[in-house]
Design an enzyme around this catalytic site. Structure first.
Site, PDB file in Angstrom:
ATOM      1  N   LYS A 181       0.755  -1.934  11.411  1.00  0.00           N
ATOM      2  CA  LYS A 181       0.132  -3.083  11.248  1.00  0.00           C
ATOM      3  C   LYS A 181       0.779  -3.417   9.773  1.00  0.00           C
ATOM      4  CE  LYS A 181      -2.258  -5.310   9.081  1.00  0.00           C
ATOM      5  NZ  LYS A 181      -2.288  -6.738   8.271  1.00  0.00           N
ATOM      6  N   GLU A 256      -0.188   5.467  -1.125  1.00  0.00           N
ATOM      7  CA  GLU A 256       0.701   4.954  -2.069  1.00  0.00           C
ATOM      8  C   GLU A 256       0.001   3.757  -2.511  1.00  0.00           C
ATOM      9  OE1 GLU A 256       3.123   2.828  -4.014  1.00  0.00           O
ATOM     10  OE2 GLU A 256       4.367   3.106  -2.503  1.00  0.00           O
ATOM     11  N   CYS A 290       5.626  -1.829  -7.052  1.00  0.00           N
ATOM     12  CA  CYS A 290       4.412  -0.894  -7.450  1.00  0.00           C
ATOM     13  C   CYS A 290       5.055  -0.027  -8.605  1.00  0.00           C
ATOM     14  CB  CYS A 290       3.756  -0.341  -6.162  1.00  0.00           C
ATOM     15  SG  CYS A 290       5.016   0.639  -5.375  1.00  0.00           S
ATOM     16  N   GLU A 388      -2.900  -3.797 -13.341  1.00  0.00           N
ATOM     17  CA  GLU A 388      -1.579  -3.925 -12.583  1.00  0.00           C
ATOM     18  C   GLU A 388      -1.627  -5.912 -12.187  1.00  0.00           C
ATOM     19  OE1 GLU A 388       0.595  -2.162  -8.785  1.00  0.00           O
ATOM     20  OE2 GLU A 388      -1.432  -2.896  -8.476  1.00  0.00           O
TER      21      GLU A 388
END
Length: 485
Positions: A181, A256, A290, A388
Site C-alpha cells: 500500500k 522505520e 527522515c 520533526e
C-alpha cells in the site's frame, strides 16, 4: 499530462491482474511542482484489500514462490534490478513528476539505489540458511529459516521507489508474498513496479498493489487477519498506531519512523567539506528526508564563522522546477507539507529565533516551494528544535564541550541518524559510540548502501532494513531436533 499504464490508468494490481476498485472509486494524483492533476488512480476499499490479501495467501500456500530455492528467487530478483536499470529514464521521470524531486537526483539516487537494493537481496537470497547446534543429548539439532507468509508493506510519500524496495526486496527474497500500500499522494512508481515484477517472472499473486487512503486501505490492510507481518515506514505518530494494532494481533513489525538528526561540527573539522555535508543533510529531497540533518550543533569557536558561510551559501542552492537538471531543491510534496513548514518557521519568529536566510515561500508555477531556511538563537526546548519539521529548515546551536554536544544531540525523542564532522579519528569513534542513533556518519552525510543496515532507536522505530539483518526480519526460525538413539 496523463500517465497511462499497460492495462489502463492507475488500476489496482491484484493476483497478477489489473482491476478497478470494487466500488469504482478513484482519486487524483497531483504534480507538486505545479499543483496540477497528473492522473487518477483506483482508490481501494476494504473489499479490495481483502481480495489482495487473499490473492497473496493463495500464492503463498501454492508454494510457487516460497517453494523455489533461494537461488531461483534470486535470479528473478536480479532480473527485477536489470529491468529497473533498463527503464531508468522512465522511472526517474515518473518519480520526479509524482514526488516533485529533482530529476537529476531521481536518476542518481532513487533509481540507482532501488536497482542496487534488489540486486543485493538477490545475492543474499541463496545464502539464507540455518545452523547446526551442539546439544548434550544424543540428537541432531538444527534450525531452519522459513518465510513468514503474507507481508503488508506500507510506504510513505518521500521516497516511494526506494522505500518500497527496502521492504519488498527482502520480503520476496525470503519467500514471502506481499500486499503493498503506497502513500496516497505518490502511488505511481508502485504501479509501474508491479508491471516490472510480472515481466521479471514473479508469479501472479506474489506481489499485489492497492492504492488508496491510509485510514481506509491502510487500516484494512493493517488489521486484516490474513496478514502475517507488517513493514511500515512513516511518521512516529502513525507508527504508534500501527505498532498498537499489530501488537493486538501479535504480528511482527518492522518500523522505520521519524527522525530529527543532529549534525555535530567540531572545531577541528574541515569547514569547507563540512559545509557541503551540512547543506546536503538538510536540503536533500527538499528536507523531506527522515534521515536528514536538520539540527546543526557547532563548536563555539567556529560557530559565527560557520553561520556566516551558511548565510552566503544556502541562498545560492538552486531551487525550482524539478525537471530542470540544474535544480537541487524541488517543491514540497503537497500544500499540507508546505503549511507545516511555514507554521514552524512562524513559531521560530515568535520565540525570538533569528532567520539567517530563507523563511518564506517561493512563488513559482503554482507549486509548493519553500526557500531553504537557516534559523539561529532558539532554545533547545523549542518545538522547532525538538519536533520533526520535515522540510528544508536547519536550526543551528553552539556547544562548548564534547559532553554538551552529545547531550544536545541526544535530547530529542528521535534516534534515526546523526553525523560528526571532525579531524580527529579518536573523537569520531568516541562520539559515535555515545550518540543515540541507528546510524552515524563521519565527515559526510547519507552514505548509504544496501549492505549496511539502517533503522532507528527510541521514537525512530525498531528493526533494520538493508543488509542480512533485513532478510532475517522476514523469516521465522524453526528448530528441528532429531533423536539419534
Amino acid at each position: 499530462m496523463t500517465t497511462t499504464f499497460e492495462t489502463g490508468p492507475g488500476q489496482l494490481f491484484i493476483g497478477g491482474q489489473w482491476r478497478e476498485a470494487a466500488d469504482g472509486a478513484r482519486t487524483e494524483v497531483t504534480d507538486p511542482a505545479t499543483g496540477q492533476v497528473i492522473t487518477t488512480v483506483a482508490e481501494a476499499g476494504a473489499a479490495d484489500v481483502d481480495a489482495a490479501v487473499r490473492a497473496a495467501r493463495e500464492a503463498f500456500d501454492a508454494g510457487e514462490w516460497a517453494g523455489l530455492s533461494g537461488r531461483e528467487r534470486g535470479r528473478v530478483l536480479h532480473r527485477v534490478a536489470e529491468l529497473i536499470r533498463e527503464n531508468a529514464e522512465e522511472i526517474a521521470a515518473l518519480e520526479s513528476l509524482d514526488v516533485g524531486k529533482p530529476i537529476t537526483l531521481a536518476r542518481a539516487v532513487d533509481v540507482t539505489n532501488a536497482a542496487n537494493d534488489y540486486e543485493h537481496v538477490a545475492a543474499l537470497a541463496h545464502s539464507l540458511d540455518g545452523a547446526v547446534r551442539d546439544v548434550p543429548m544424543n540428537a541432531l539439532a538444527y534450525t531452519r529459516r522459513e518465510a513468514i507468509g503474507v507481508v503488508a508493506a506500507i510506504t510513505p510519500f518521500n521516497f516511494p521507489l526506494i522505500l518500497a524496495g527496502s521492504k519488498l526486496g527482502p520480503a520476496l527474497a525470503a519467500g514471502n508474498t506481499v500486499v503493498h500500500k503506497p502513500a496516497d499522494e505518490t502511488p505511481l512508481s508502485a504501479l509501474y513496479m508491479a508491471r516490472l515484477f510480472k515481466e521479471a517472472g514473479v508469479p501472479d499473486g506474489v506481489v499485489n498493489v492497492v492504492t488508496g487512503a491510509g485510514p481506509v486501505a491502510g487500516e484494512a490492510l493493517l488489521r486484516h487477519p490474513g496478514v502475517d507481518k507488517v513493514a511500515f515506514t512513516g511518521s512516529t505518530a502513525v507508527g504508534r498506531h500501527v505498532a498498537s494494532a499489530a501488537g493486538e494481533a501479535l504480528k511482527p513489525v518492522t518500523m522505520e519512523l521519524g527522525g530529527n538528526a543532529a549534525h555535530l561540527v567540531f572545531e577541528d573539522a574541515d569547514l569547507e567539506k563540512a559545509v557541503g555535508a551540512v547543506i546536503k543533510a538538510f536540503v536533500f529531497n527538499t528536507g523531506q528526508f527522515c534521515m536528514g540533518g536538520p539540527r546543526l550543533l557547532v563548536a563555539r569557536p567556529v560557530y559565527a564563522t560557520l553561520l556566516g558561510i551558511l548565510a552566503e551559501a544556502v541562498p545560492g542552492v538552486p531551487v525550482g522546477d524539478p525537471r530542470d537538471p540544474a535544480v537541487v531543491v524541488g517543491p514540497m510534496a503537497g500544500e499540507k507539507h508546505l503549511r507545516k513548514v511555514e507554521e514552524y518557521v512562524d513559531l521560530a519568529r515568535k520565540e525570538g529565533g533569528r532567520i539567517v536566510c530563507g523563511g518564506e515561500r517561493l512563488d513559482l508555477n503554482g507549486g509548493h516551494y519553500y526557500r531553504p531556511t537557516v534559523l539561529a538563537d532558539l532554545p533547545n526546548d523549542s518545538r522547532v528544535i525538538q519536533d520533526e519539521i520535515f522540510g528544508p529548515v536547519l536550526t543551528v546551536q553552539p556547544f562548548d564541550s564534547e559532553d554538551e554536544a552529545v547531550a544536545l544531540a541526544n535530547s530529542t525523542p528521535y534516534g534515526l541518524a546523526s553525523g560528526i564532522q571532525t579531524g580527529s579519528l579518536a573523537r569520531a569513534h568516541r562520539v559515535a559510540a555515545r550518540l543515540q542513533a541507528g546510524i552515524v556518519w563521519v565527515n559526510d552525510w547519507a552514505m548509504l548502501d544496501p549492505a549496511v543496515p539502517f533503522g532507528g532507536v527510541k521514537a525512530s522505530g525498531f528493526g533494520r532494513e538493508y543488509g542480512p539483518e533485513a532478510l532475517a526480519a522476514y523469516t521465522k526460525v524453526k528448530s528441528v531436533v532429531v533423536s539419534l538413539d
